[in-house]
Scaffold this active site. Structure first.
Site, PDB file in Angstrom:
ATOM      1  CB  SER A  86      -0.905   0.022   1.232  1.00  0.00           C
ATOM      2  OG  SER A  86      -1.608  -1.183   1.348  1.00  0.00           O
TER       3      SER A  86
HETATM    4  N1  SAH Z   1      -0.751  -5.204   3.753  1.00  0.00           N
HETATM    5  C1  SAH Z   1       0.009  -5.502   2.549  1.00  0.00           C
HETATM    6  C2  SAH Z   1      -0.712  -5.102   1.285  1.00  0.00           C
HETATM    7  C3  SAH Z   1      -1.825  -5.994   1.007  1.00  0.00           C
HETATM    8  S1  SAH Z   1      -2.441  -6.082  -0.645  1.00  0.00           S
HETATM    9  C4  SAH Z   1       1.377  -4.899   2.599  1.00  0.00           C
HETATM   10  O1  SAH Z   1       1.687  -4.166   3.559  1.00  0.00           O
HETATM   11  O2  SAH Z   1       2.171  -5.180   1.702  1.00  0.00           O
HETATM   12  C5  SAH Z   1      -3.846  -7.095  -0.266  1.00  0.00           C
HETATM   13  C6  SAH Z   1      -3.498  -8.517   0.071  1.00  0.00           C
HETATM   14  O3  SAH Z   1      -4.688  -9.156   0.506  1.00  0.00           O
HETATM   15  C7  SAH Z   1      -2.981  -9.325  -1.116  1.00  0.00           C
HETATM   16  O4  SAH Z   1      -1.736  -9.857  -0.790  1.00  0.00           O
HETATM   17  C8  SAH Z   1      -4.041 -10.394  -1.306  1.00  0.00           C
HETATM   18  O5  SAH Z   1      -3.499 -11.634  -1.748  1.00  0.00           O
HETATM   19  C9  SAH Z   1      -4.620 -10.507   0.085  1.00  0.00           C
HETATM   20  N2  SAH Z   1      -5.977 -11.085   0.170  1.00  0.00           N
HETATM   21  C10 SAH Z   1      -7.004 -10.993  -0.713  1.00  0.00           C
HETATM   22  N3  SAH Z   1      -8.082 -11.640  -0.269  1.00  0.00           N
HETATM   23  C11 SAH Z   1      -7.736 -12.178   0.934  1.00  0.00           C
HETATM   24  C12 SAH Z   1      -8.432 -12.997   1.894  1.00  0.00           C
HETATM   25  N4  SAH Z   1      -9.682 -13.386   1.720  1.00  0.00           N
HETATM   26  N5  SAH Z   1      -7.755 -13.352   3.019  1.00  0.00           N
HETATM   27  C13 SAH Z   1      -6.478 -12.956   3.226  1.00  0.00           C
HETATM   28  N6  SAH Z   1      -5.775 -12.215   2.351  1.00  0.00           N
HETATM   29  C14 SAH Z   1      -6.396 -11.821   1.223  1.00  0.00           C
END
Ligand code: SAH
Length: 235
Positions: A86
């Protein structure tokens, strides 16, 4: 008469120097300016502890090698598997809204690179983080361990269901966009707990704070428009 030897007091700087301190200061300064200008609604400034955590975490370690030189710009970056790390402003705002306290136990949904988990780990007792994509969960867990974040536990799984074995949580930070607020996550919040979550259809997501009061009543408020990758259903 022999004079007293002057005592040389070294600053108690336990932080490893990595040559990117100035870039991080620039990132933090930029976030402060954006907030003061009203970029995140009610969040006009950050607590000193949150500023320190953002200054301390080596964000460039959480992006692909070829993107390390642009890691401190105020943008999201691709990290593979359709995920993104993010934007720093958004990480800062979500962290501030989670109101992290030193004794807190926090759940993150959407580990991705592990950057948001690392920022939280500087501020609370224990972070649990769930990632749907197994390869991302594994690499984030390895990265966090290598960088010394001993108070983060990562697991692969569907964060929509929360992490019942580790609940309840003082705060929950969801870093993927949910069409609706997942009921399991509300159930896993402690009384007095708060959840920060992007809610709504893609391109219309609103960063939302959900608070559970001491009596268990739940209230929510919107903070700002955001754009996160969608929270995908687990299989
Ligand atoms: N917090 C992260 C950015 C996350 S991007 C950072 O600091 O880098 C969003 C993430 O959510 C992705 O990696 C995606 O694979 C994950 N995601 C999507 N759906 C999800 C679910 N149902 N449970 C857990 N993770 C999920």
């Amino acid at each position: 008469m022999a004079g007293l030897l002057p005592l040389i007091v070294l600053p108690s700087c336990a932080r490893a120097q990595d040559g990117r301190e100035a870039a991080r200061r620039g990132m933090v300064g930029n976030i402060r300016q954006l907030l003061a200008a009203g970029a995140a609604g009610e969040v006009r400034s950050l607590d000193a502890r949150v500023l320190d955590a953002l200054q301390a975490v080596p964000r460039h370690e959480f992006v692909p090698t070829e993107l390390q030189d642009v890691a401190y710009g105020d943008h999201a970056l691709p990290i593979g598997h359709e995920a993104t790390i993010s934007q720093p402003l958004v990480v800062a705002v979500m962290t501030q809204l989670a109101r992290p306290r030193p004794d807190d136990v926090v759940l993150e949904v959407g580990t991705g690179s592990g950057y948001q988990a690392a920022v939280l780990a500087k501020l609370v007792r224990q972070v649990y983080s769930i990632e749907l994509v197994e390869a991302l969960a594994r690499s984030a867990a390895e990265r966090l361990a290598r960088l010394g974040y001993a108070n983060v536990e990562v697991r692969a799984g569907d964060g929509y269901q929360g992490w019942a074995e580790r609940a309840p949580f003082d705060a929950i930070v969801v870093t993927a966009g949910a069409p609706k607020i997942p009921p399991a996550l509300v159930a896993q919040l402690k009384p007095g707990g708060r959840m920060v979550i992007p809610v709504g259809p893609r391109r219309e997501q609103q960063l939302t704070v959900v608070e559970k009061d001491a009596a268990g009543a739940v209230r929510q408020r919107r903070i700002m428009p955001v754009l996160f990758v969608p929270l995908r259903p687990g299989s």
